[in-house]
Design a protein around this motif. Sequence first.
Motif, PDB file in Angstrom:
ATOM      1  N   SER A  15       0.839  -1.205   0.000  1.00 21.46           N
ATOM      2  CA  SER A  15       0.000   0.000   0.000  1.00 21.46           C
ATOM      3  C   SER A  15       0.873   1.254   0.000  1.00 21.46           C
ATOM      4  O   SER A  15       2.074   1.196   0.260  1.00 21.46           O
ATOM      5  CB  SER A  15      -0.956   0.003   1.192  1.00 21.46           C
ATOM      6  N   ARG A  16       0.239   2.374  -0.283  1.00 21.63           N
ATOM      7  CA  ARG A  16       0.934   3.665  -0.284  1.00 21.63           C
ATOM      8  C   ARG A  16       0.163   4.614   0.612  1.00 21.63           C
ATOM      9  O   ARG A  16      -1.047   4.769   0.471  1.00 21.63           O
ATOM     10  CB  ARG A  16       1.014   4.232  -1.695  1.00 21.63           C
ATOM     11  N   GLU A  17       0.877   5.224   1.537  1.00 22.58           N
ATOM     12  CA  GLU A  17       0.278   6.251   2.387  1.00 22.58           C
ATOM     13  C   GLU A  17       1.380   7.120   2.959  1.00 22.58           C
ATOM     14  O   GLU A  17       2.504   6.662   3.156  1.00 22.58           O
ATOM     15  CB  GLU A  17      -0.573   5.639   3.499  1.00 22.58           C
ATOM     16  N   CYS A  18       1.053   8.367   3.199  1.00 19.96           N
ATOM     17  CA  CYS A  18       1.987   9.323   3.808  1.00 19.96           C
ATOM     18  C   CYS A  18       3.341   9.339   3.102  1.00 19.96           C
ATOM     19  O   CYS A  18       4.395   9.299   3.733  1.00 19.96           O
ATOM     20  CB  CYS A  18       2.155   9.032   5.295  1.00 19.96           C
ATOM     21  N   LYS A  54      -0.871   9.272  11.857  1.00 21.18           N
ATOM     22  CA  LYS A  54      -2.010   8.589  11.250  1.00 21.18           C
ATOM     23  C   LYS A  54      -2.318   7.276  11.955  1.00 21.18           C
ATOM     24  O   LYS A  54      -3.479   6.891  12.091  1.00 21.18           O
ATOM     25  CB  LYS A  54      -1.742   8.333   9.771  1.00 21.18           C
TER      26      LYS A  54
END
Length: 85
Positions: A15-18, A54
Amino acid sequence: MVEALAAAEGIRIRSRECQSRVGRGRIGEVPVLLALPQTYMNASGEAVSALCKKNGIDPQGVCVVSDDIDLPLGTLRRRAQGSAG
């Protein structure tokens, strides 16, 4: 190092976040979030900080892995705090 740990523990970094590529899983009984910031190295703290906020992670629970040209290839050094040198 992070990718090798993820592979060894069966954690998929997908996944991709921040501004990071992230994988979640467990190492033993401990839940972990493995992250590969996709920022320039001197801005990676911004990505790590955003991930901590987050996900409700206290900075004391963060382990940072970085390369160091002054260490021989394949050598790992662990320390709780210190300077860039």
